[in-house]
Design a protein around this motif. Structure first.
Motif, PDB file in Angstrom:
ATOM      1  N   ASP A   1       0.887  -1.029   0.065  1.00 14.19           N
ATOM      2  CA  ASP A   1       0.022  -0.031   0.032  1.00 14.19           C
ATOM      3  C   ASP A   1       0.725   1.303  -0.008  1.00 14.19           C
ATOM      4  N   TYR A   2       0.142   2.270  -0.370  1.00 16.54           N
ATOM      5  CA  TYR A   2       0.832   3.658  -0.462  1.00 16.54           C
ATOM      6  C   TYR A   2      -0.026   4.595   0.276  1.00 16.54           C
ATOM      7  N   THR A   3       0.533   5.408   1.386  1.00 11.54           N
ATOM      8  CA  THR A   3      -0.317   6.001   2.240  1.00 11.54           C
ATOM      9  C   THR A   3       0.138   7.373   2.654  1.00 11.54           C
ATOM     10  N   GLN A   4      -1.018   8.261   2.698  1.00 12.70           N
ATOM     11  CA  GLN A   4      -0.726   9.588   3.237  1.00 12.70           C
ATOM     12  C   GLN A   4      -1.654   9.777   4.316  1.00 12.70           C
ATOM     13  N   GLY A   5      -1.789  11.005   5.093  1.00 18.25           N
ATOM     14  CA  GLY A   5      -2.795  11.265   5.994  1.00 18.25           C
ATOM     15  C   GLY A   5      -2.622  12.687   6.709  1.00 18.25           C
ATOM     16  N   SER A   6      -3.319  12.897   7.709  1.00 19.35           N
ATOM     17  CA  SER A   6      -3.162  14.174   8.413  1.00 19.35           C
ATOM     18  C   SER A   6      -3.689  14.073   9.817  1.00 19.35           C
ATOM     19  N   LYS A   7      -3.388  14.835  10.746  1.00 23.27           N
ATOM     20  CA  LYS A   7      -4.140  14.922  12.028  1.00 23.27           C
ATOM     21  C   LYS A   7      -4.243  16.308  12.266  1.00 23.27           C
ATOM     22  N   ASN A   8      -5.519  16.685  12.781  1.00 22.59           N
ATOM     23  CA  ASN A   8      -5.986  18.117  13.123  1.00 22.59           C
ATOM     24  C   ASN A   8      -6.149  18.084  14.444  1.00 22.59           C
ATOM     25  N   TYR A   9      -5.310  18.916  15.277  1.00 18.97           N
ATOM     26  CA  TYR A   9      -5.538  19.011  16.981  1.00 18.97           C
ATOM     27  C   TYR A   9      -6.478  20.127  17.212  1.00 18.97           C
ATOM     28  N   SER A  10      -7.487  20.612  16.518  1.00 17.51           N
ATOM     29  CA  SER A  10      -8.334  21.687  16.928  1.00 17.51           C
ATOM     30  C   SER A  10      -9.013  21.365  18.249  1.00 17.51           C
ATOM     31  N   ARG A  11      -9.451  22.505  19.024  1.00 16.82           N
ATOM     32  CA  ARG A  11     -10.070  22.316  20.083  1.00 16.82           C
ATOM     33  C   ARG A  11     -11.499  21.995  20.148  1.00 16.82           C
ATOM     34  N   LEU A  12     -12.026  22.559  18.842  1.00 17.40           N
ATOM     35  CA  LEU A  12     -13.416  22.448  18.393  1.00 17.40           C
ATOM     36  C   LEU A  12     -13.896  21.017  17.491  1.00 17.40           C
ATOM     37  N   ALA A  13     -13.091  20.956  16.633  1.00 17.28           N
ATOM     38  CA  ALA A  13     -13.096  20.011  15.621  1.00 17.28           C
ATOM     39  C   ALA A  13     -12.057  19.043  15.076  1.00 17.28           C
ATOM     40  N   PRO A  14     -11.496  18.509  16.156  1.00 20.63           N
ATOM     41  CA  PRO A  14     -10.129  17.609  15.933  1.00 20.63           C
ATOM     42  C   PRO A  14     -10.469  16.428  14.673  1.00 20.63           C
ATOM     43  N   ASN A  15      -9.669  16.117  14.006  1.00 17.89           N
ATOM     44  CA  ASN A  15     -10.065  14.787  13.201  1.00 17.89           C
ATOM     45  C   ASN A  15      -8.754  14.048  12.843  1.00 17.89           C
ATOM     46  N   VAL A  16      -8.868  12.900  12.324  1.00 17.98           N
ATOM     47  CA  VAL A  16      -7.813  11.970  11.764  1.00 17.98           C
ATOM     48  C   VAL A  16      -7.973  11.574  10.487  1.00 17.98           C
ATOM     49  N   SER A  17      -7.295  11.789   9.263  1.00 23.45           N
ATOM     50  CA  SER A  17      -7.759  11.522   8.192  1.00 23.45           C
ATOM     51  C   SER A  17      -6.448  10.183   7.674  1.00 23.45           C
ATOM     52  N   ASN A  18      -7.021   9.352   6.764  1.00 24.22           N
ATOM     53  CA  ASN A  18      -6.015   8.429   6.567  1.00 24.22           C
ATOM     54  C   ASN A  18      -6.342   8.121   4.965  1.00 24.22           C
ATOM     55  N   VAL A  19      -5.398   8.379   4.118  1.00 29.04           N
ATOM     56  CA  VAL A  19      -5.725   7.923   2.685  1.00 29.04           C
ATOM     57  C   VAL A  19      -4.630   7.168   2.202  1.00 29.04           C
ATOM     58  N   TYR A  20      -5.140   6.038   1.597  1.00 28.45           N
ATOM     59  CA  TYR A  20      -4.270   5.036   0.878  1.00 28.45           C
ATOM     60  C   TYR A  20      -4.803   4.552  -0.529  1.00 28.45           C
ATOM     61  N   THR A  21      -3.809   3.593  -0.955  1.00 26.99           N
ATOM     62  CA  THR A  21      -4.101   3.062  -2.202  1.00 26.99           C
ATOM     63  C   THR A  21      -3.390   1.764  -2.496  1.00 26.99           C
ATOM     64  N   GLY A  22      -3.932   0.616  -3.024  1.00 25.14           N
ATOM     65  CA  GLY A  22      -3.146  -0.468  -3.508  1.00 25.14           C
ATOM     66  C   GLY A  22      -2.353  -0.489  -4.767  1.00 25.14           C
ATOM     67  N   ASN A  23      -2.866   0.842  -5.495  1.00 26.45           N
ATOM     68  CA  ASN A  23      -2.326   0.901  -6.873  1.00 26.45           C
ATOM     69  C   ASN A  23      -0.932   1.335  -6.947  1.00 26.45           C
ATOM     70  N   LEU A  24      -0.567   1.869  -5.897  1.00 31.45           N
ATOM     71  CA  LEU A  24       0.925   2.299  -6.042  1.00 31.45           C
ATOM     72  C   LEU A  24       2.128   1.327  -5.369  1.00 31.45           C
ATOM     73  N   GLY A  25       1.487   0.208  -5.081  1.00 32.28           N
ATOM     74  CA  GLY A  25       2.370  -0.940  -4.191  1.00 32.28           C
ATOM     75  C   GLY A  25       2.862  -1.990  -5.299  1.00 32.28           C
ATOM     76  N   GLN A  26       4.219  -2.225  -5.508  1.00 31.38           N
ATOM     77  CA  GLN A  26       4.648  -3.322  -6.285  1.00 31.38           C
ATOM     78  C   GLN A  26       4.216  -2.900  -7.865  1.00 31.38           C
TER      79      GLN A  26
END
Length: 773
Positions: free
Chosen positions: A710-735
């Motif tokens: 897999d090939y992955t990216q992502g982000s984490k937001n530490y806001s006091r009101l609206a924190p979030n965690v995002s994970n983006v991945y694909t199997g198209n860019l592996g091997q």
């Protein structure tokens, strides 16, 4: 007695003449352009070819041999890419200035010129890298040659075909001083590249860019050339391709050229989000289970170019460019199911955005060489950007449509960029100055859930003066610039002036070691896409809002770097501290039951970036290994928050060349960034490539991420009101297997047409997007 004194006097005169120590000097120039050639290897030989002394020409092409006995000599001058010259210097009995010694460019690599293991020449403001014959033979384009050189801090991403420095800032690419696109660098034939000038700490002339790579090439005399570079993944596996084509024809003083770049992407991505919303009376958590969603993107960039040049007098260049981008499925698209902590019925969501962009531009350039080593440059660029974006976001609960958001934005932007530069070479340095003005008008029509028309006026003017002074092993550069930024929307207007002083000090310890410091104050203007009073819904809980009151940001930077290169070992250290004063960062507020995301000027932002590169060449240039550990430290000072983050990272590269065969392996761990309240989780990838380079063609086979699925990216937001965690991945860019084929054909003799040294363009459409970031 008188006869004896006369004989003794005559003997003394003859003896003094025969043992006199004299000076032999001269200047090395290019045969066709008469430009001075620097770093040419010069040897002084006796008539029987016995070596007497060696020297190297300076930045003005000058060289000198001091304390040379009288006699008869042969002087040889050699440089990679030029034919070796032999000049007899007979009956030398006094200081002798040979004058200009012309060197003629050669279309084949010189076999009688040896590039030593230390092919890096350290100058006060740049590094001069002379590629070896082995490195040239193992390359099929300007980009692969750059990869084989393994320059410190330069990151070449084979997946998205970008050249950056750690942290993600783009590297400014140039050919013979002219700013160019990645397409033109790919079209370069490695055998035509004489040397690469690496400005790892650029100054005001380059607007303090992150780094500058300047390819110095042979300039063709007549005839022409055709080249193509095709890199594609088989369509049955994935839609991915990077394809380049170019052609040039010369006729006397004129050169006609055309180049094209086509990029295609067709990849399935899956997005998973965990969001928390802190409401006044409760906390709501939403977990999104993503489904594979298509990302499609096609880009076609074309350019027609005309160049008229009279060496040592003038250069005129006209370029008509057209850039087209069609993205029927944007990277932000997503499909999925959201489950909430309040045990409500799950939501089925769909988020789909499109983008279309047409950008024609006309670039006119004139350069004039004046007397007494003076140069003036004028550049004018007019651009029109026609853009359109759409977004459809839906939430369904069971069969009921609970949220329906649609937006369509049509944009028209007209811009004009004008720049002038003056330079004068001095005996111990250089004096330069310039002024650049950008003027644009943008009209955006918003339809859908929100309907409004936005007209934006923007202007930015920057002027500078810079003085460079050399003293022994020190080089000092002092500069002062002033920037004025102005924007208006309706009755709202903003204007700001920023003074931009610069100080650079370089010390060359010896031929193998150096240390440099660079400090400057600069600034940057808000993005046009944020300078509006538009509100766009993101989803059922969030809104994105523009801000026409954003102010220009002050930016402070201090850089220290040092290096050592000798024999098979090299090491370089880089450290930078920078501070953004009143940076433009996101702020989240809660208003009328909605979380509002808007960019505002916050207190400040600190960065510390460090990287050390160790390079080893155990077997000449046939095997090169480098490893670069690095550290990032971020301190984000918001109006109502403070966040800190530290990231460690390492990248490594191994290149092996034998005759025309090549093998390359690269590996990068994640380089995470931080901005405002969001930690961006960078990509982690490795690439293995092997190939063969013939004289006129090459073929290579490579694999993306051969040891990962897999090939992955992502982000984490530490806001006091609206924190979030995002994970983006694909199997198209592996091997994934990739095939790269290049073709380089030359016909006829070729003229040495000069290239311009400025290239301005405009790519900001100024449209605000309501997609989830």
């Amino acid at each position: 007695m008188k006869r004896l004194l006369t004989l003794l006097t005559l003997f003394a005169i003859i003896t003094s003449i025969s043992t006199a120590q004299i000076k032999i000097s001269g200047t090395i120039v290019d045969t066709d352009t008469h430009d001075a050639l620097e770093f040419v290897n010069i040897a002084l030989l006796k008539q029987d070819s016995t070596f007497v002394a060696g020297a190297s020409s300076d930045t003005k092409g000058l060289f000198a041999f001091n304390d040379i006995p009288t006699g008869n000599y042969i002087l040889s001058a050699a440089f990679v890419g030029y034919r070796k010259a032999y000049i007899p210097v007979n009956d030398v009995n006094k200081n002798t200035d040979i004058g200009s010694i012309p060197l003629e460019a050669s279309d084949v690599a010189l076999k009688d010129v040896t590039v030593t293991a230390n092919a890096v020449i350290q100058k006060a403001d740049r590094k001069i890298i002379v590629p070896s014959d082995a490195q040239i033979k193992a390359s099929n384009s300007g980009v692969t040659l750059l990869r084989n050189l393994q320059l410190s801090r330069i990151i070449i991403n084979p997946i998205n075909n970008t050249v950056t420095v750690p942290g993600g800032d783009a590297v400014q690419l140039r050919i013979n001083g002219v700013e160019v696109t990645i397409a033109e660098v790919v079209a370069l034939q490695p055998a035509d590249i004489i040397r690469i000038e690496y400005h790892d700490d650029p100054g005001m002339r380059y607007n303090n860019a992150a780094a500058v790579i300047d390819y110095i090439t042979r300039r063709r005399e007549s005839g022409g050339n055709v080249s193509a570079n095709l890199a594609n993944v088989p369509p049955s596996i994935m839609g991915w391709g990077e394809n380049f084509a170019s052609a040039k024809v010369n006729n006397k003083k004129s050169e006609f050229g055309v180049n094209a770049y086509w990029s295609r992407r067709g990849i399935d991505w899956t997005r998973e989000n965990q969001e928390t919303f802190v409401l006044p009376d409760k906390t709501l958590q939403r977990i999104e289970e993503g489904q594979p969603t298509k990302f499609n993107d096609d880009r076609l960039n074309m350019a027609l170019n005309y160049n008229l040049n009279e060496p040592d007098k003038y250069l005129f260049n006209a370029a008509l460019r057209y850039n087209y981008q069609k993205t029927p499925n944007q990277f932000s698209d997503r499909n999925g199911i959201i489950r909430s902590s309040d045990n409500s019925t799950p939501l089925t969501i769909s988020d789909h955005s499109t983008w279309d962009n047409n950008t024609p531009s006309l670039d006119l350039y004139y350069q004039r060489n004046l007397k007494n080593d003076q140069l003036v440059i004028f550049n004018a660029v007019g651009t029109y950007i026609d853009s359109k974006s759409t977004r459809r976001y839906e939430e369904h609960r069971d069969d009921d449509l609970t949220t329906d958001i649609f937006s369509s934005v049509t944009g028209d932007k007209y811009s004009f960029i004008m720049e002038g530069i003056y330079e004068k070479k001095l005996e111990t340095g250089k004096l330069s100055g310039g002024i650049k003005h950008t003027q644009s008008y943008t009209s955006n029509i918003y339809d859908g859930n929100v309907s409004t028309n936005i007209g934006l006026n923007f202007a930015e003017t920057y002027g500078y003066g810079e003085f460079q002074w050399r003293k022994n092993k020190f080089n000092y550069t002092f500069g002062l610039g002033v920037m004025r930024s102005y924007n208006s929307q309706g009755d709202s207007k903003n204007e700001k002036y920023i003074f931009r002083p610069t100080l650079r000090v370089a010390y060359n310890i010896n031929d193998n070691a150096y240390i440099r410091y660079n400090g400057y104050i600069s600034g940057y203007s808000p993005s046009l896409s944020d300078l509006n009073n538009v509100e766009q819904e993101i989803d059922s809980l969030q809104i994105r809002r523009g801000n026409p009151n954003l102010q220009t940001v002050w930016f402070y930077s201090n850089t220290l770097n040092a290096g050592f290169n000798k024999g098979i070992f090299g090491a370089e250290f880089y450290m930078r501290y920078s501070y953004d004063h009143k940076p433009i960062m996101e702020q989240i507020t809660f208003e009328d039951g909605k979380f509002v995301r808007s960019n505002v000027n916050h207190k400040g932002f600190h960065r510390i970036n460090m990287e050390t590169t160790f390079k080893l060449k155990p077997w000449k240039d046939y095997i090169t290994f480098s490893i670069s550990p690095g550290l990032n430290r971020f301190i984000s000072l918001g109006n109502d928050y403070t966040h800190t983050y530290t990231n460690l990272r390492v990248r490594t590269s191994l290149t092996a060349n034998y005759k025309r065969w090549m093998l390359n392996f690269e590996l990068m761990t994640r380089w995470n960034n931080y901005w405002a309240e969001t930690q961006e989780i960078g990509e982690r990838f490795h690439v293995l490539m092997a190939g063969y380079n013939a004289e006129k063609w090459s073929v290579a086979v490579g694999m993306f991420n051969p040891f990962a699925k897999d090939y992955t990216q992502g982000s984490k937001n530490y806001s006091r009101l609206a924190p979030n965690v995002s994970n983006v991945y694909t199997g198209n860019l592996g091997q994934i297997l990739m095939v790269n084929f290049t073709l380089n054909l030359n016909f006829g003799r070729q003229y040495k047409a000069a290239n311009k040294r400025l290239n301005n363009d405009d790519t900001d459409a100024g449209i605000m997007s309501g997609t989830k970031k």
